[in-house]
Design a protein around this motif. Sequence first.
Motif, PDB file in Angstrom:
ATOM      1  N   LEU A 270       4.676 -43.134  11.127  1.00  0.00           N
ATOM      2  CA  LEU A 270       4.592 -43.901  12.373  1.00  0.00           C
ATOM      3  C   LEU A 270       3.824 -43.117  13.433  1.00  0.00           C
ATOM      4  O   LEU A 270       4.336 -42.783  14.499  1.00  0.00           O
ATOM      5  CB  LEU A 270       5.992 -44.284  12.870  1.00  0.00           C
ATOM      6  CG  LEU A 270       6.068 -45.263  14.049  1.00  0.00           C
ATOM      7  CD1 LEU A 270       5.368 -46.574  13.709  1.00  0.00           C
ATOM      8  CD2 LEU A 270       7.518 -45.535  14.437  1.00  0.00           C
ATOM      9  N   LEU A 271       2.585 -42.747  13.074  1.00  0.00           N
ATOM     10  CA  LEU A 271       1.565 -42.234  14.003  1.00  0.00           C
ATOM     11  C   LEU A 271       1.733 -40.787  14.448  1.00  0.00           C
ATOM     12  O   LEU A 271       0.864 -40.283  15.175  1.00  0.00           O
ATOM     13  CB  LEU A 271       1.459 -43.131  15.247  1.00  0.00           C
ATOM     14  CG  LEU A 271       1.281 -44.631  15.013  1.00  0.00           C
ATOM     15  CD1 LEU A 271       0.993 -45.339  16.336  1.00  0.00           C
ATOM     16  CD2 LEU A 271       0.211 -44.938  13.990  1.00  0.00           C
ATOM     17  N   ALA A 272       2.789 -40.108  14.060  1.00  0.00           N
ATOM     18  CA  ALA A 272       2.972 -38.716  14.477  1.00  0.00           C
ATOM     19  C   ALA A 272       2.334 -37.767  13.460  1.00  0.00           C
ATOM     20  O   ALA A 272       2.056 -38.156  12.325  1.00  0.00           O
ATOM     21  CB  ALA A 272       4.454 -38.394  14.632  1.00  0.00           C
ATOM     22  N   PRO A 273       2.095 -36.514  13.850  1.00  0.00           N
ATOM     23  CA  PRO A 273       1.543 -35.541  12.898  1.00  0.00           C
ATOM     24  C   PRO A 273       2.526 -35.250  11.772  1.00  0.00           C
ATOM     25  O   PRO A 273       3.683 -35.644  11.793  1.00  0.00           O
ATOM     26  CB  PRO A 273       1.315 -34.294  13.771  1.00  0.00           C
ATOM     27  CG  PRO A 273       1.289 -34.800  15.172  1.00  0.00           C
ATOM     28  CD  PRO A 273       2.216 -35.973  15.203  1.00  0.00           C
ATOM     29  N   PHE A 274       2.021 -34.506  10.774  1.00  0.00           N
ATOM     30  CA  PHE A 274       2.847 -34.149   9.618  1.00  0.00           C
ATOM     31  C   PHE A 274       3.966 -33.185   9.998  1.00  0.00           C
ATOM     32  O   PHE A 274       3.919 -32.502  11.003  1.00  0.00           O
ATOM     33  CB  PHE A 274       1.993 -33.445   8.549  1.00  0.00           C
ATOM     34  CG  PHE A 274       0.851 -34.262   8.042  1.00  0.00           C
ATOM     35  CD1 PHE A 274       1.078 -35.426   7.340  1.00  0.00           C
ATOM     36  CD2 PHE A 274      -0.449 -33.855   8.233  1.00  0.00           C
ATOM     37  CE1 PHE A 274       0.026 -36.179   6.851  1.00  0.00           C
ATOM     38  CE2 PHE A 274      -1.510 -34.592   7.755  1.00  0.00           C
ATOM     39  CZ  PHE A 274      -1.276 -35.758   7.062  1.00  0.00           C
ATOM     40  N   GLY A 275       4.984 -33.126   9.132  1.00  0.00           N
ATOM     41  CA  GLY A 275       5.904 -32.011   9.166  1.00  0.00           C
ATOM     42  C   GLY A 275       7.242 -32.210   9.817  1.00  0.00           C
ATOM     43  O   GLY A 275       7.987 -31.249   9.979  1.00  0.00           O
ATOM     44  N   VAL A 276       7.612 -33.460  10.186  1.00  0.00           N
ATOM     45  CA  VAL A 276       8.932 -33.687  10.780  1.00  0.00           C
ATOM     46  C   VAL A 276       9.592 -34.889  10.115  1.00  0.00           C
ATOM     47  O   VAL A 276       9.080 -36.008  10.176  1.00  0.00           O
ATOM     48  CB  VAL A 276       8.861 -33.926  12.302  1.00  0.00           C
ATOM     49  CG1 VAL A 276      10.272 -34.122  12.870  1.00  0.00           C
ATOM     50  CG2 VAL A 276       8.178 -32.755  12.998  1.00  0.00           C
ATOM     51  N   GLY A 277      10.711 -34.620   9.458  1.00  0.00           N
ATOM     52  CA  GLY A 277      11.558 -35.662   8.921  1.00  0.00           C
ATOM     53  C   GLY A 277      12.919 -35.581   9.591  1.00  0.00           C
ATOM     54  O   GLY A 277      13.268 -34.563  10.201  1.00  0.00           O
ATOM     55  N   VAL A 278      13.688 -36.649   9.481  1.00  0.00           N
ATOM     56  CA  VAL A 278      14.984 -36.725  10.157  1.00  0.00           C
ATOM     57  C   VAL A 278      16.050 -37.168   9.159  1.00  0.00           C
ATOM     58  O   VAL A 278      15.806 -38.050   8.332  1.00  0.00           O
ATOM     59  CB  VAL A 278      14.943 -37.727  11.329  1.00  0.00           C
ATOM     60  CG1 VAL A 278      16.310 -37.849  11.994  1.00  0.00           C
ATOM     61  CG2 VAL A 278      13.890 -37.322  12.354  1.00  0.00           C
ATOM     62  N   LEU A 279      17.201 -36.549   9.264  1.00  0.00           N
ATOM     63  CA  LEU A 279      18.384 -37.046   8.565  1.00  0.00           C
ATOM     64  C   LEU A 279      19.412 -37.425   9.618  1.00  0.00           C
ATOM     65  O   LEU A 279      19.918 -36.568  10.346  1.00  0.00           O
ATOM     66  CB  LEU A 279      18.974 -35.994   7.626  1.00  0.00           C
ATOM     67  CG  LEU A 279      20.223 -36.463   6.857  1.00  0.00           C
ATOM     68  CD1 LEU A 279      19.880 -37.600   5.896  1.00  0.00           C
ATOM     69  CD2 LEU A 279      20.879 -35.299   6.111  1.00  0.00           C
TER      70      LEU A 279
END
Length: 467
Positions: free
Chosen positions: A240-249
Motif C-alpha cells: 500500500l504505497l510504502a517502502p519495503f521492510g515493514v510488516g505488522v502483526l
Amino acid sequence: MRTLASRELELIRSQFAFPLRDRIVTNNAASTQPPLAVFELLRDLSETYENVHRGQSDASVRTTEMFEASFDTIATWINAASRRTLSMHRSTTEAINAAMYSLMADFRDGDNIVTTLMEHNSNYVPWHALCREILPRFGRRVECRLAQFDHETGELDLDHLASLVDSRTKLVCCTGGSNFLGTKPPLATVRAIADASAYPQPDGRRGALLLIDAAQLFASSRVDVERLDADFVAFSFHKLLAPFGVGVLYAKEALRATLPPFLYGGDMIAEGRVFPDRVEYNELPWKFSAGTPNILGVIASAQTLRLIVDMVGADAERAWFRTDDPLSPDAVDAAMEIVAGHAASLTHRAMAGLASIDGLRIYGPAAGAARTPLVAFNVDGHSPFDIARALNAQGVESRAACHCATLAHHDLGIDPPASCRVSFALYNSPEDVDRAVDAVRDAVGQSFRSRPIPSALQHSVEDVERV
C-alpha cells in the motif's frame, strides 16, 4: 462506492516517479510504488535521525515521539484498540513467523492446525515446518490440515473447512485475500467455524485461535480488526504505497500479554531489569520490539497512510501528511472506500478485456464477486513466462510465477505450477488496464477483440463504472 474522476487520478499519478518513464506498473500485488513525497520525507528525517528509547538528545526524543505516534496511526487505520496490540516486523512473512514462534510452546501432543490450499506459502510453510520439523523434535505430534477450494469459482469450501475443525484445533489460519485467485473468503464465517472448536486456550476460553493473512486485503480494503475479531492479523505496508521492510502483526491485547516474545534482547527488556535469576520484559508494545527497529521505515509507513487520505481527498477539512495528530477514523473509512472502488473498477475492466481472448482462462471468482485487485490467467498453448516477457517488451510490468501460492497451482493441476498475473493499485488508470490487455492479446498473436466480451462481464464492467 465512489471511483476516481480522471482529473483526480491524473493528480495522484503526478505524485509518483514511474509515469515519467512510461512504465505500466501492473505487478502491484508483489509491491507498489512509493510516492515521491515519502522519499522526500525520508531525506528530511535523516537530518535529525537518532535511535529511539536510547538517548536524551533532542534528536532522539523527537525521533522517539514520531516512532511511537506511528504505532497510534497504524492502530487507528486498522481500528485496533491501541498501540499495545501491534508489533513491527520486516514483512507479513516475518509477522506470521512471529506468531508461530510465540505460540509454539503452547501446542500439545494431538493438537491440529487448520489452514487452506489457497494460502500464500508464508501462511502455510511456517505451520508445515512447525508440525513436521520443529515440534516432532520435542516429541509432540501436531497435524496440519488443509481446507479445499472450489476449482471453478475459487471460493473457499466452508463445509470442508468446518469438517476439519474439531476439539483439538488450536489454530485456524486463513487468507483475507488470495494473491493468486483473488478470492476474499467470508471471514465472519471462518471466525464462527474457529469458535466452534472446543479447544481450551491458556486464558480459559474455548475455541480455536484465528490468524488472518491480510497482506492483499490491506491493499484495497478497510481492515477493521475489531469487526474481524481475529486473534492475529498480519500485513505489510509495501502493498500500500510504502517502502519495503515493514510488516505488522496485530494480536488481541489479552493474548499478546500472555505470549512470550519472538525475539529477545534490547528494547524488549524493561530498563535495568536484568538479573542473574530473572529478566523482566518491557511494557506492550515494546515487549515485542527486540533490538533497534526499522525506525525510519515505520515512520514512513505510517506517514504514507496519512498521505493516502490527502491524495484521494478523503478529508476536505485538513491535511494529515507530516503530522502526528490523532488520525480521524472517518477519514480512513472515506479514503479506503475510494481506494476500493477504484481497484474494483480496474479489476472488472481487466477481467472483461482478458475474457475476450480465445483460450485464456482466468482463475478465481467471476466478475461481480468480491475480489482482490488482481487477475491471474493462463492461455492455452502459451507459457505464462513468455507472456510476461512479451508484456515487458511492450512496457507492461506483470508477473509470471506461482506467486507463492504453490499449493493452489498444484491443486488445480497447472503444470508447470505458474500463471501470469496483472494487479492494480491506486495510481493505475483505465488506460493502463487497456494497454495490459492489448499486450496480452498481442503476445498470444490474436487480433484486437478477436472474441466478443461475454455479456455478463460487459454488464458488470458497466455497472462498476457507473458507481
